[in-house]
Structures are given as structure tokens and as C-alpha cells.
Design an enzyme around this catalytic site. Structure first.
Site, short mmCIF file in Angstrom:
data_model
loop_
_atom_site.label_atom_id
_atom_site.label_comp_id
_atom_site.label_asym_id
_atom_site.label_seq_id
_atom_site.Cartn_x
_atom_site.Cartn_y
_atom_site.Cartn_z
N HIS A 92 -0.43 -14.13 -0.26
CA HIS A 92 0.93 -14.46 0.16
C HIS A 92 1.21 -15.89 -0.26
CE1 HIS A 92 0.55 -10.81 2.41
NE2 HIS A 92 -0.37 -11.30 3.20
N VAL A 93 2.29 -16.10 -1.01
CA VAL A 93 2.56 -17.42 -1.57
C VAL A 93 3.83 -18.07 -1.03
CG1 VAL A 93 1.24 -16.96 -3.66
CG2 VAL A 93 3.69 -16.44 -3.63
N GLU B 29 0.83 -1.21 0.00
CA GLU B 29 0.00 0.00 0.00
C GLU B 29 0.86 1.26 0.00
OE1 GLU B 29 -3.74 2.13 2.27
OE2 GLU B 29 -2.81 0.39 3.21
#
Length: 138
Positions: A85-86, A60
Site C-alpha cells: 500500500h503506497v 483477490e
């Protein structure tokens, strides 16, 4: 995108960006900006991994810096942030956020922010929408 003037404003007083250790970077592309953040005690979970909330804050903020650089004299505020989120990142690593503008309207900017670890592996993908408030002081 040159973010020097916005970086100077951010670094002039305490705020979330400075508290979490964000560093904003200019790029040669007019629609792209970047930021780095070392994973440390300011932005990690108790388990030693980068906090998802800190990751979203990074996204952001880098999108906000980009919108602010494109709209001098305006206040640019995030009105929607959505991310996935990976991959986890451990304390001691540094993440890099690359924000690319998808839409530049007169009042809304939409950014796609990809965040990578130091091995250039994707850790998060985030979409940010900013509202541009004209005539506000930054």
C-alpha cells in the site's frame, strides 16, 4: 474480458464482495478485468481511510472473477496474496482495481492488480495467485 455471468453469480447471494461494496466490470482485453469500490463504512478503518485488508480483498476478488471468467465450470480460489500500500484513500472516494493476468497455467493463474484512487494515483500494488479447481460448480 466479459465478467457478466460471474457478476450475476456474485450478486445472487450475500458474500464478501457484496458486503464490501465491490462492483465488477468487463473490459475489452481478454487478459484484464476491473472492479470498483466506494470507500465507506463497510471497508474503512475507524480513522476514515480505506482498510488495507479491504484493499487486499478487492484485489483477490477481482483476480478471482478474472480466473472464473476464463475457466467456466471451475472454482478459482486465491492461494497467495501479497501487496504493498503506497497511498491512503479517504472515505467518500472510489477506488478502481485493474487486474492483468501474468500467467495462465492449467491449474495456476497469476495476476498483477493495481488499485487507483479517483485521481488515478496508485494506492496499492498486489500480486494474486489463484488455484483452478476443475469440475467444481461456481
Amino acid at each position: 474480458m466479459n465478467v457478466d455471468s460471474i457478476r450475476d453469480i456474485i450478486n445472487s447471494k450475500p458474500n464478501m464482495s457484496t458486503a464490501l461494496g465491490m462492483e465488477f466490470l468487463s473490459t475489452p482485453d481478454d487478459d484484464t478485468c476491473m472492479a470498483r469500490m466506494k470507500v465507506d463504512e463497510r471497508n474503512r478503518q475507524p480513522f476514515g481511510f480505506l482498510s488495507g485488508g479491504a484493499t487486499l480483498a478487492l484485489a483477490e476478488n477481482v483476480a478471482g472473477v478474472g480466473s472464473s471468467a476464463l475457466c467456466p465450470g471451475c472454482a478459482c480460489v486465491g492461494i497467495e496474496v501479497s501487496g504493498s500500500h503506497v497511498k491512503a484513500v479517504c472515505e467518500g472516494d472510489t477506488v478502481t482495481a485493474r487486474a492483468r493476468m501474468l500467467h495462465r497455467g492449467s491449474t495456476l493463474h497469476v495476476w498483477q492488480v493495481e488499485i487507483f484512487d479517483s485521481s488515478e494515483e496508485l494506492i496499492s500494488s498486489v500480486r494474486v495467485t489463484n488455484y483452478v479447481i476443475k469440475g467444481s460448480k461456481t
